[in-house]
Scaffold this active site. Structure first.
Site, mmCIF file in Angstrom:
data_model
loop_
_atom_site.group_PDB
_atom_site.id
_atom_site.type_symbol
_atom_site.label_atom_id
_atom_site.label_comp_id
_atom_site.label_asym_id
_atom_site.label_seq_id
_atom_site.Cartn_x
_atom_site.Cartn_y
_atom_site.Cartn_z
ATOM 1 N N LYS A 70 0.866 -1.190 0.000
ATOM 2 C CA LYS A 70 0.000 0.000 0.000
ATOM 3 C C LYS A 70 0.897 1.233 0.000
ATOM 4 O O LYS A 70 1.704 1.427 0.909
ATOM 5 C CB LYS A 70 -0.890 -0.013 1.247
ATOM 6 C CG LYS A 70 -1.674 1.298 1.472
ATOM 7 C CD LYS A 70 -2.593 1.234 2.712
ATOM 8 C CE LYS A 70 -3.231 2.592 3.023
ATOM 9 N NZ LYS A 70 -4.080 2.583 4.230
ATOM 10 N N ASP B 203 -2.955 10.210 3.373
ATOM 11 C CA ASP B 203 -4.338 9.769 3.553
ATOM 12 C C ASP B 203 -5.105 10.799 4.372
ATOM 13 O O ASP B 203 -4.992 10.854 5.596
ATOM 14 C CB ASP B 203 -4.326 8.396 4.262
ATOM 15 C CG ASP B 203 -5.735 7.846 4.483
ATOM 16 O OD1 ASP B 203 -6.698 8.412 3.918
ATOM 17 O OD2 ASP B 203 -5.856 6.838 5.209
ATOM 18 N N ARG C 90 -7.501 -0.725 1.262
ATOM 19 C CA ARG C 90 -7.985 -2.021 0.775
ATOM 20 C C ARG C 90 -8.474 -1.922 -0.662
ATOM 21 O O ARG C 90 -8.446 -2.911 -1.397
ATOM 22 C CB ARG C 90 -9.083 -2.550 1.720
ATOM 23 C CG ARG C 90 -10.290 -1.654 1.822
ATOM 24 C CD ARG C 90 -11.149 -1.970 3.031
ATOM 25 N NE ARG C 90 -10.552 -1.491 4.276
ATOM 26 C CZ ARG C 90 -11.058 -1.715 5.493
ATOM 27 N NH1 ARG C 90 -12.164 -2.426 5.632
ATOM 28 N NH2 ARG C 90 -10.461 -1.229 6.562
ATOM 29 N N GLU D 66 -9.510 3.265 2.369
ATOM 30 C CA GLU D 66 -9.084 3.349 0.971
ATOM 31 C C GLU D 66 -7.966 2.377 0.609
ATOM 32 O O GLU D 66 -7.849 1.962 -0.539
ATOM 33 C CB GLU D 66 -8.634 4.796 0.660
ATOM 34 C CG GLU D 66 -7.186 5.147 1.021
ATOM 35 C CD GLU D 66 -6.853 5.010 2.498
ATOM 36 O OE1 GLU D 66 -7.784 5.093 3.322
ATOM 37 O OE2 GLU D 66 -5.674 4.807 2.832
ATOM 38 N N LYS E 284 -10.496 12.633 7.898
ATOM 39 C CA LYS E 284 -9.940 12.329 9.210
ATOM 40 C C LYS E 284 -9.947 13.603 10.055
ATOM 41 O O LYS E 284 -9.684 14.683 9.522
ATOM 42 C CB LYS E 284 -8.480 11.871 9.066
ATOM 43 C CG LYS E 284 -8.308 10.447 8.579
ATOM 44 C CD LYS E 284 -6.843 10.058 8.552
ATOM 45 C CE LYS E 284 -6.632 8.693 7.959
ATOM 46 N NZ LYS E 284 -7.161 7.588 8.767
HETATM 47 N N1 BES Z 1 -4.274 4.561 6.887
HETATM 48 C C1 BES Z 1 -5.348 4.258 7.718
HETATM 49 C C2 BES Z 1 -5.003 3.280 8.837
HETATM 50 C C3 BES Z 1 -4.107 3.787 9.923
HETATM 51 C C4 BES Z 1 -4.617 4.499 10.983
HETATM 52 C C5 BES Z 1 -2.764 3.491 9.905
HETATM 53 C C6 BES Z 1 -3.785 4.935 11.997
HETATM 54 C C7 BES Z 1 -1.950 3.924 10.924
HETATM 55 C C8 BES Z 1 -2.451 4.649 11.970
HETATM 56 C C9 BES Z 1 -6.486 3.632 6.911
HETATM 57 O O1 BES Z 1 -6.589 4.043 5.609
HETATM 58 C C10 BES Z 1 -7.744 3.997 7.612
HETATM 59 O O2 BES Z 1 -8.025 5.154 7.732
HETATM 60 N N2 BES Z 1 -8.477 3.003 8.077
HETATM 61 C C11 BES Z 1 -9.666 3.216 8.795
HETATM 62 C C12 BES Z 1 -10.623 2.110 8.440
HETATM 63 C C13 BES Z 1 -12.017 2.323 8.940
HETATM 64 C C14 BES Z 1 -12.662 3.488 8.250
HETATM 65 C C15 BES Z 1 -12.800 1.052 8.697
HETATM 66 C C16 BES Z 1 -9.368 3.201 10.288
HETATM 67 O O3 BES Z 1 -8.506 2.442 10.717
HETATM 68 O O4 BES Z 1 -9.953 3.981 11.025
HETATM 69 ZN ZN ZN Z 2 -4.799 4.697 4.695
HETATM 70 ZN ZN ZN Z 3 -7.731 5.814 5.368
#
Ligand code: BES
Ligand code: ZN
Ligand code: ZN
Length: 495
Positions: free
Chosen positions: A262, A267, A348, A346, A274
């Site tokens: 990835k 992001d 995934r 995103e 976020k």
């Molecule tokens: N890049 C993030 C995951 C992440 C969060 C990595 C904190 C490292 C530290 C990913 O794209 C994401 O935002 N995932 C969401 C998924 C949710 C919306 C199901 C998450 O983890 O909140």
């Molecule tokens: Zn991400």
């Molecule tokens: Zn994300």
């Protein structure tokens, strides 16, 4: 750093000779680096009175002939493993890097396993601890420490073998530094286009490696709708970078491993934005791609007898009027449709199309790495890599490699209920589960839908372990850890 391997004891004025000491119950256990005279001299010093040789206890002293010595406490010998050595050397190098010009270590006196393994742990500890990211600082830091003398009893044939082990370790630590540099690079410098270019430039110097970059047009042609949906609001083209390392001797038995990463250069979450605090540091969302790239690069430099393909899915996840809206239904490269309920899930989506593409190359195994879920930190802590997959043998091999590399990895289950939770009523799949629970393995369940032809696949969630691991003396206090590259290299060595 310059390493001098030799079978004679070296010493210069500015040199520090390191003399390991172990502790066993009450008594000190002097390693082979000490001769009798030195031991007696040391024990006669008032400084040595309270020296118990516990880990972290150091005594500096000068001999009458003017040599500088360090009695290095290492704790109990029976408990001293490669990882202890790696950490001790990292601590030593960090504390002395601005004080000394050179240091002498005796390999036999630090032996954990065979001498090659010992050398590997020493050099990893030193190299990984000296990493600094000062590209954007106007004042660069200069380390005084320039030379490490590695003495050994080995004769020339043995020294030759050790030299090879040294060169190989440097290939690995250099690859980790490059991976760390990419992760630490800010998003206004490293975007999908500059990232792809930098990767291409880096591998141009490596033998037996070819590069293909699939841009927006190619992704449209291959109907990689999920990947493209994440890129919809980006100022930069999506880049699917495909690297191939083909070993010189290919036989029918040569294994082919595909590594997928990835590569979200930033992001924001997209429309499912976020909150400010969680957005900071999301430059690190490409750590999965940097990790697999680091392992790929090392494998090619080590000339491992395994074919390795590396697929890096690069884009940022931005917001503008073109951004994908929550509730959108998008079709992936494999024809499956996904209801995008949260544009922050995103990674995934990008991986889905990259994994489907990787399957078409018919590798023996696919391993992906991604900073995929915040839930991973809840599940296994910020110090552990979560591993999931469709083949317990592959997962087992990865767990074993992580152990060999002294990196923490733990398996999570992909149960049928998680697959059920990822189904949508209006599309084949949805990109988030119905509840917050089990988020890491549910994301893996989603990914499994994009693996075809029963190809063995494992997914590594490095959301925690890829970032700062300040508790480890060979990782920077802040920024990319560079961990998991060594586990993957170990896996490729044994593939
Ligand atoms: N890049 C993030 C995951 C992440 C969060 C990595 C904190 C490292 C530290 C990913 O794209 C994401 O935002 N995932 C969401 C998924 C949710 C919306 C199901 C998450 O983890 O909140
Ligand atoms: Zn991400
Ligand atoms: Zn994300």
């Amino acid at each position: 750093m310059k390493y001098n391997l030799s079978s004679v004891t070296s010493s210069t004025d500015s040199n520090l000779i390191v003399l390991p000491v172990f502790s066993d119950k009450e008594s000190l256990k002097f390693s082979s680096a000490w001769d009798k005279t030195l031991r007696e001299f040391f024990l006669g010093l008032p400084l040595s009175e309270n020296f118990k040789a516990s880990s972290g206890q150091n005594v500096f002293f000068n001999s009458i002939d003017g040599n500088h010595f360090l009695a290095l406490g290492l704790g109990e010998k029976s408990k001293f493993k490669a990882e202890n050595l790696r950490r001790e050397m990292a601590t030593l190098a960090s504390s002395q890097k601005n004080k000394l010009r050179s240091m002498t270590l005796n390999l036999e006196s630090l032996k954990t396993g065979d001498l090659e393994k010992t050398l590997n742990a020493i050099v990893e500890g030193i190299e990984l601890s000296l990493y600094i990211f000062d590209k954007h600082l106007s004042k660069k830091s200069e380390t005084k420490l320039k030379e490490i003398n590695l003495d050994s009893k080995e004769k020339s044939a043995g020294i030759k073998k050790l030299q090879k082990a040294l060169d190989n370790t440097i290939h690995i630590t250099e690859s980790i530094s490059i991976a760390r540099d990419f992760v630490n690079s800010p998003p206004n410098v490293l975007n999908s286009e500059t990232y792809a270019k930098a990767v291409k430039k880096d591998v141009s110097k490596i033998n037996n490696v070819s590069v293909k970059i699939h841009g927006k047009k190619e992704l449209q042609k291959m109907r990689a709708g999920l990947f493209l949906s994440v890129n919809a609001a980006s100022a930069f083209e999506p880049q699917m970078v495909q690297l191939t390392y083909t070993p010189k001797k290919m036989t029918k038995k040569t294994k082919h491993v595909a590594l997928v990463g990835k590569g979200l250069t930033f992001d924001t979450g997209g429309y499912s934005l976020k909150p400010g605090g969680s957005m900071v540091n999301m430059k690190f969302d490409m750590a999965g791609s940097a990790t697999v790239f680091g392992a790929f690069r090392a494998a090619a430099l080590l000339e491992l007898p395994v074919k390795v393909t590396c697929i890096l899915g690069m884009t940022d996840n931005a917001v503008n009027e073109h951004a994908t809206m929550p509730d959108s239904i998008v079709e992936g490269r494999n024809g499956k449709t996904v209801e995008i309920l949260n544009t922050d899930a995103e990674g995934r989506l990008v991986l889905a199309d990259c994994l489907d593409y990787a399957c078409d190359l018919e590798p023996d195994a696919i391993i992906d790495a991604a900073t995929l879920t915040g839930a991973c930190l809840m599940a296994v802590g910020s110090e552990t890599c979560a591993v999931m997959g469709n083949d317990d043998k592959l997962v087992g091999s990865l767990l074993k490699s992580a152990k060999n590399a002294s990196e923490y990895m733990w398996q999570l289950p992909i149960i049928p209920e998680f697959h059920e939770d990822m189904k949508s009523s209006v599309a084949d799949l949805k990109n988030i589960g119905g509840s917050r629970f089990g988020g890491t393995a549910k994301a893996a369940a989603f990914l499994e839908n994009f693996i075809k032809n029963d190809i063995s696949w494992a997914h590594l969630d490095i959301a925690g372990i890829g970032d700062s691991q300040g508790h480890l003396p060979y990782c920077p206090k802040k920024g990319a850890s560079g961990l998991i590259v060594r586990s993957l290299v170990d896996y490729l060595k044994n593939a």
